[in-house]
Each structure stands twice: as structure tokens, then as C-alpha cells.
Scaffold this motif. Sequence first.
Motif, PDB file in Angstrom:
ATOM      1  N   PRO A 140      34.891 -48.836 -91.432  1.00 46.70           N
ATOM      2  CA  PRO A 140      36.250 -49.366 -91.575  1.00 46.70           C
ATOM      3  C   PRO A 140      36.635 -49.719 -93.016  1.00 46.70           C
ATOM      4  O   PRO A 140      37.805 -49.627 -93.376  1.00 46.70           O
ATOM      5  CB  PRO A 140      36.230 -50.625 -90.696  1.00 46.70           C
ATOM      6  N   ASP A 141      35.676 -50.115 -93.828  1.00 44.49           N
ATOM      7  CA  ASP A 141      36.024 -50.448 -95.216  1.00 44.49           C
ATOM      8  C   ASP A 141      36.051 -49.222 -96.123  1.00 44.49           C
ATOM      9  O   ASP A 141      36.419 -49.312 -97.295  1.00 44.49           O
ATOM     10  CB  ASP A 141      35.067 -51.511 -95.783  1.00 44.49           C
ATOM     11  N   ALA A 142      35.654 -48.073 -95.568  1.00 44.39           N
ATOM     12  CA  ALA A 142      35.753 -46.818 -96.329  1.00 44.39           C
ATOM     13  C   ALA A 142      35.993 -45.673 -95.344  1.00 44.39           C
ATOM     14  O   ALA A 142      35.108 -44.857 -95.098  1.00 44.39           O
ATOM     15  CB  ALA A 142      34.480 -46.570 -97.137  1.00 44.39           C
ATOM     16  N   PRO A 143      37.181 -45.627 -94.774  1.00 41.52           N
ATOM     17  CA  PRO A 143      37.452 -44.626 -93.731  1.00 41.52           C
ATOM     18  C   PRO A 143      37.335 -43.196 -94.270  1.00 41.52           C
ATOM     19  O   PRO A 143      37.711 -42.915 -95.407  1.00 41.52           O
ATOM     20  CB  PRO A 143      38.908 -44.911 -93.335  1.00 41.52           C
ATOM     21  N   SER A 144      36.799 -42.330 -93.433  1.00 38.89           N
ATOM     22  CA  SER A 144      36.631 -40.938 -93.849  1.00 38.89           C
ATOM     23  C   SER A 144      37.888 -40.103 -93.639  1.00 38.89           C
ATOM     24  O   SER A 144      38.098 -39.122 -94.337  1.00 38.89           O
ATOM     25  CB  SER A 144      35.496 -40.292 -93.046  1.00 38.89           C
ATOM     26  N   TRP A 145      38.695 -40.493 -92.656  1.00 42.34           N
ATOM     27  CA  TRP A 145      39.747 -39.573 -92.187  1.00 42.34           C
ATOM     28  C   TRP A 145      41.133 -40.208 -92.208  1.00 42.34           C
ATOM     29  O   TRP A 145      41.271 -41.392 -91.956  1.00 42.34           O
ATOM     30  CB  TRP A 145      39.420 -39.096 -90.766  1.00 42.34           C
ATOM     31  N   ILE A 146      42.103 -39.386 -92.514  1.00 36.73           N
ATOM     32  CA  ILE A 146      43.493 -39.841 -92.566  1.00 36.73           C
ATOM     33  C   ILE A 146      44.358 -38.970 -91.668  1.00 36.73           C
ATOM     34  O   ILE A 146      43.944 -37.907 -91.217  1.00 36.73           O
ATOM     35  CB  ILE A 146      44.048 -39.834 -94.006  1.00 36.73           C
ATOM     36  N   GLN A 147      45.548 -39.454 -91.432  1.00 37.73           N
ATOM     37  CA  GLN A 147      46.522 -38.655 -90.697  1.00 37.73           C
ATOM     38  C   GLN A 147      47.877 -38.817 -91.369  1.00 37.73           C
ATOM     39  O   GLN A 147      48.059 -39.687 -92.216  1.00 37.73           O
ATOM     40  CB  GLN A 147      46.605 -39.089 -89.235  1.00 37.73           C
ATOM     41  N   VAL A 148      48.809 -37.971 -90.995  1.00 42.62           N
ATOM     42  CA  VAL A 148      50.207 -38.141 -91.409  1.00 42.62           C
ATOM     43  C   VAL A 148      51.050 -38.081 -90.137  1.00 42.62           C
ATOM     44  O   VAL A 148      50.596 -37.584 -89.107  1.00 42.62           O
ATOM     45  CB  VAL A 148      50.672 -37.043 -92.387  1.00 42.62           C
ATOM     46  N   ASP A 149      52.272 -38.597 -90.229  1.00 42.91           N
ATOM     47  CA  ASP A 149      53.183 -38.451 -89.098  1.00 42.91           C
ATOM     48  C   ASP A 149      53.941 -37.129 -89.233  1.00 42.91           C
ATOM     49  O   ASP A 149      54.315 -36.733 -90.339  1.00 42.91           O
ATOM     50  CB  ASP A 149      54.195 -39.601 -89.066  1.00 42.91           C
ATOM     51  N   VAL A 150      54.144 -36.472 -88.101  1.00 34.81           N
ATOM     52  CA  VAL A 150      54.984 -35.266 -88.082  1.00 34.81           C
ATOM     53  C   VAL A 150      56.086 -35.462 -87.038  1.00 34.81           C
ATOM     54  O   VAL A 150      55.859 -36.056 -85.986  1.00 34.81           O
ATOM     55  CB  VAL A 150      54.179 -33.983 -87.766  1.00 34.81           C
ATOM     56  N   ARG A 151      57.260 -34.956 -87.385  1.00 35.87           N
ATOM     57  CA  ARG A 151      58.413 -35.058 -86.487  1.00 35.87           C
ATOM     58  C   ARG A 151      58.903 -33.659 -86.141  1.00 35.87           C
ATOM     59  O   ARG A 151      59.066 -32.822 -87.032  1.00 35.87           O
ATOM     60  CB  ARG A 151      59.535 -35.849 -87.149  1.00 35.87           C
ATOM     61  N   ALA A 152      59.107 -33.405 -84.857  1.00 32.01           N
ATOM     62  CA  ALA A 152      59.628 -32.106 -84.438  1.00 32.01           C
ATOM     63  C   ALA A 152      61.053 -31.939 -84.950  1.00 32.01           C
ATOM     64  O   ALA A 152      61.881 -32.836 -84.809  1.00 32.01           O
ATOM     65  CB  ALA A 152      59.600 -31.990 -82.919  1.00 32.01           C
ATOM     66  N   VAL A 153      61.316 -30.807 -85.578  1.00 31.61           N
ATOM     67  CA  VAL A 153      62.650 -30.538 -86.134  1.00 31.61           C
ATOM     68  C   VAL A 153      63.422 -29.574 -85.239  1.00 31.61           C
ATOM     69  O   VAL A 153      64.580 -29.787 -84.928  1.00 31.61           O
ATOM     70  CB  VAL A 153      62.541 -29.958 -87.555  1.00 31.61           C
ATOM     71  N   ARG A 154      62.756 -28.504 -84.856  1.00 34.62           N
ATOM     72  CA  ARG A 154      63.398 -27.603 -83.899  1.00 34.62           C
ATOM     73  C   ARG A 154      62.364 -26.674 -83.277  1.00 34.62           C
ATOM     74  O   ARG A 154      61.393 -26.278 -83.922  1.00 34.62           O
ATOM     75  CB  ARG A 154      64.523 -26.788 -84.535  1.00 34.62           C
ATOM     76  N   PRO A 155      62.578 -26.314 -82.015  1.00 37.21           N
ATOM     77  CA  PRO A 155      61.719 -25.305 -81.402  1.00 37.21           C
ATOM     78  C   PRO A 155      62.160 -23.912 -81.833  1.00 37.21           C
ATOM     79  O   PRO A 155      63.328 -23.716 -82.188  1.00 37.21           O
ATOM     80  CB  PRO A 155      61.950 -25.493 -79.905  1.00 37.21           C
ATOM     81  N   PHE A 156      61.252 -22.965 -81.827  1.00 40.02           N
ATOM     82  CA  PHE A 156      61.659 -21.574 -81.935  1.00 40.02           C
ATOM     83  C   PHE A 156      62.346 -21.180 -80.617  1.00 40.02           C
ATOM     84  O   PHE A 156      61.986 -21.714 -79.554  1.00 40.02           O
ATOM     85  CB  PHE A 156      60.440 -20.673 -82.162  1.00 40.02           C
ATOM     86  N   PRO A 157      63.305 -20.256 -80.691  1.00 43.15           N
ATOM     87  CA  PRO A 157      63.974 -19.807 -79.454  1.00 43.15           C
ATOM     88  C   PRO A 157      62.954 -19.348 -78.417  1.00 43.15           C
ATOM     89  O   PRO A 157      63.096 -19.612 -77.233  1.00 43.15           O
ATOM     90  CB  PRO A 157      64.858 -18.660 -79.922  1.00 43.15           C
ATOM     91  N   LYS A 158      61.941 -18.636 -78.887  1.00 41.42           N
ATOM     92  CA  LYS A 158      60.771 -18.432 -78.042  1.00 41.42           C
ATOM     93  C   LYS A 158      59.538 -18.340 -78.926  1.00 41.42           C
ATOM     94  O   LYS A 158      59.648 -18.044 -80.120  1.00 41.42           O
ATOM     95  CB  LYS A 158      60.911 -17.192 -77.159  1.00 41.42           C
ATOM     96  N   LEU A 159      58.383 -18.617 -78.340  1.00 41.17           N
ATOM     97  CA  LEU A 159      57.135 -18.599 -79.107  1.00 41.17           C
ATOM     98  C   LEU A 159      57.012 -17.295 -79.890  1.00 41.17           C
ATOM     99  O   LEU A 159      57.184 -16.213 -79.319  1.00 41.17           O
ATOM    100  CB  LEU A 159      55.954 -18.725 -78.131  1.00 41.17           C
ATOM    101  N   LEU A 160      56.755 -17.414 -81.183  1.00 41.62           N
ATOM    102  CA  LEU A 160      56.496 -16.217 -81.980  1.00 41.62           C
ATOM    103  C   LEU A 160      54.996 -15.949 -81.921  1.00 41.62           C
ATOM    104  O   LEU A 160      54.200 -16.647 -82.540  1.00 41.62           O
ATOM    105  CB  LEU A 160      56.962 -16.417 -83.422  1.00 41.62           C
ATOM    106  N   GLU A 161      54.642 -14.935 -81.174  1.00 40.33           N
ATOM    107  CA  GLU A 161      53.227 -14.696 -80.892  1.00 40.33           C
ATOM    108  C   GLU A 161      52.475 -14.201 -82.115  1.00 40.33           C
ATOM    109  O   GLU A 161      53.027 -13.487 -82.954  1.00 40.33           O
ATOM    110  CB  GLU A 161      53.079 -13.664 -79.757  1.00 40.33           C
ATOM    111  N   LEU A 162      51.197 -14.544 -82.145  1.00 37.60           N
ATOM    112  CA  LEU A 162      50.339 -14.077 -83.229  1.00 37.60           C
ATOM    113  C   LEU A 162      50.384 -12.557 -83.349  1.00 37.60           C
ATOM    114  O   LEU A 162      50.425 -12.014 -84.451  1.00 37.60           O
ATOM    115  CB  LEU A 162      48.899 -14.546 -82.978  1.00 37.60           C
ATOM    116  N   SER A 163      50.408 -11.873 -82.220  1.00 38.98           N
ATOM    117  CA  SER A 163      50.444 -10.402 -82.262  1.00 38.98           C
ATOM    118  C   SER A 163      51.717  -9.897 -82.930  1.00 38.98           C
ATOM    119  O   SER A 163      51.696  -8.850 -83.591  1.00 38.98           O
ATOM    120  CB  SER A 163      50.328  -9.843 -80.846  1.00 38.98           C
ATOM    121  N   GLU A 164      52.826 -10.641 -82.784  1.00 39.90           N
ATOM    122  CA  GLU A 164      54.075 -10.274 -83.463  1.00 39.90           C
ATOM    123  C   GLU A 164      53.990 -10.609 -84.948  1.00 39.90           C
ATOM    124  O   GLU A 164      54.468  -9.853 -85.801  1.00 39.90           O
ATOM    125  CB  GLU A 164      55.256 -11.013 -82.824  1.00 39.90           C
ATOM    126  N   ILE A 165      53.397 -11.753 -85.250  1.00 39.20           N
ATOM    127  CA  ILE A 165      53.259 -12.164 -86.647  1.00 39.20           C
ATOM    128  C   ILE A 165      52.437 -11.123 -87.416  1.00 39.20           C
ATOM    129  O   ILE A 165      52.754 -10.771 -88.555  1.00 39.20           O
ATOM    130  CB  ILE A 165      52.594 -13.556 -86.743  1.00 39.20           C
TER     131      ILE A 165
END
Length: 160
Positions: free
Chosen positions: A93-118
Amino acid sequence: MKYWLLKTEPSQFSFDDLWKSKTRTTGWSEVRNYQARNLMRDDMKIGDLGFFYHSSADPTGIAGIVEIASGPYTDPTQFDKKNEMGYDPKSKPDAPSWIQVDVRAVRPFPKLLELSEIRKLKGLSKMVLLQRGSRLSVQPVSAAEWAIICRAAGVSASAR
DNA sequence: GCCAACGTTGGC
DNA sequence: GCCAACGTTGGC
């Protein structure tokens, strides 16, 4: 301003889960890889945009866009013995190894862009996601890559 | 479920 | 500091 790609397993936490939550904001916790941590800690800035990527899913791909909503702060799950994914007995606790950040959803894609399409898109040969053996859970994305993918997904690159 | 690629651990 | 063994990731 920078661009990112954040991986998650949708069976654990999906873009839809975030989009439907009250604040559309969550702490990006349980990142347990030094390279990914360092990117979050040192290079991410509030207001940066990120692709929200579904890994280990059927299909895999980008589900939407998030915005980095905080600076780095201590990831509490590293001290939580009940958190199987996050708990790290070596972190103090006095020397934490890991951090995080907050993320906020901005918008969904109209539909999932698949890896195969990417993979079919031109101009992405250097993209970290597409490199052989690449498994970094927090990845930098260039402005050009960002634009190509937003265009393919049918959304504005400014995420509005 | 397979397995290649990669990261981490620990003996020396 | 090397490197073999082991564990994890993640697409297929």
C-alpha cells in the motif's frame, strides 16, 4: 492529443455494459502488464480518445469509442484479496505497483467493427493490434490509423 | 481446445 | 545477468 486501443473481454465487461451504466464511466482497473501500465501512467492524458476492443469473443473487434476521463491513480483491486484477477500480493500500500485511469464511453460504433474487417483496411500495416504476437492490452493508435478505422466504422474521427 | 508468441520467475 | 521453465494471452 493521443489515441489508444483498450482491450477487454466482453464476457467480463463489454462496451454495452459501460454504455448502459449510469455515468458511462469506469475505472480501467486490473491492468497487470508493465508496458500497458506505463502507457497509462506516462502517456495518457485526459481527453485522449480510445477504441474499446473486445478480445476473446465471437466476433472480436472494436465496439465503440471512449474518452480518458482522469489522470492515473492507484488501482484498488491490487489490494483486494477477493479480486482474483486484480489481487497482487507483492504490491504494498505504501508503494502501489498498479494504477488505473477513468474512461467514459463517448459513442458506440453503429455495429462492431470486426478484426477480420480491420485486417482488410489499407494503411494499417503498422498498427500494433495487427502485429504478429501482439497482445498488449493498452495500445497506442496513430492519428492516421484512428481516422481510417473511424471512416470504416462510419463514425466521425472526432467521436461526435 | 490448440498453440504460437510473449512476459515473468527464479536458480545459478 | 543469463536463460530455461512456466504462465498467460488471444486468435483461430
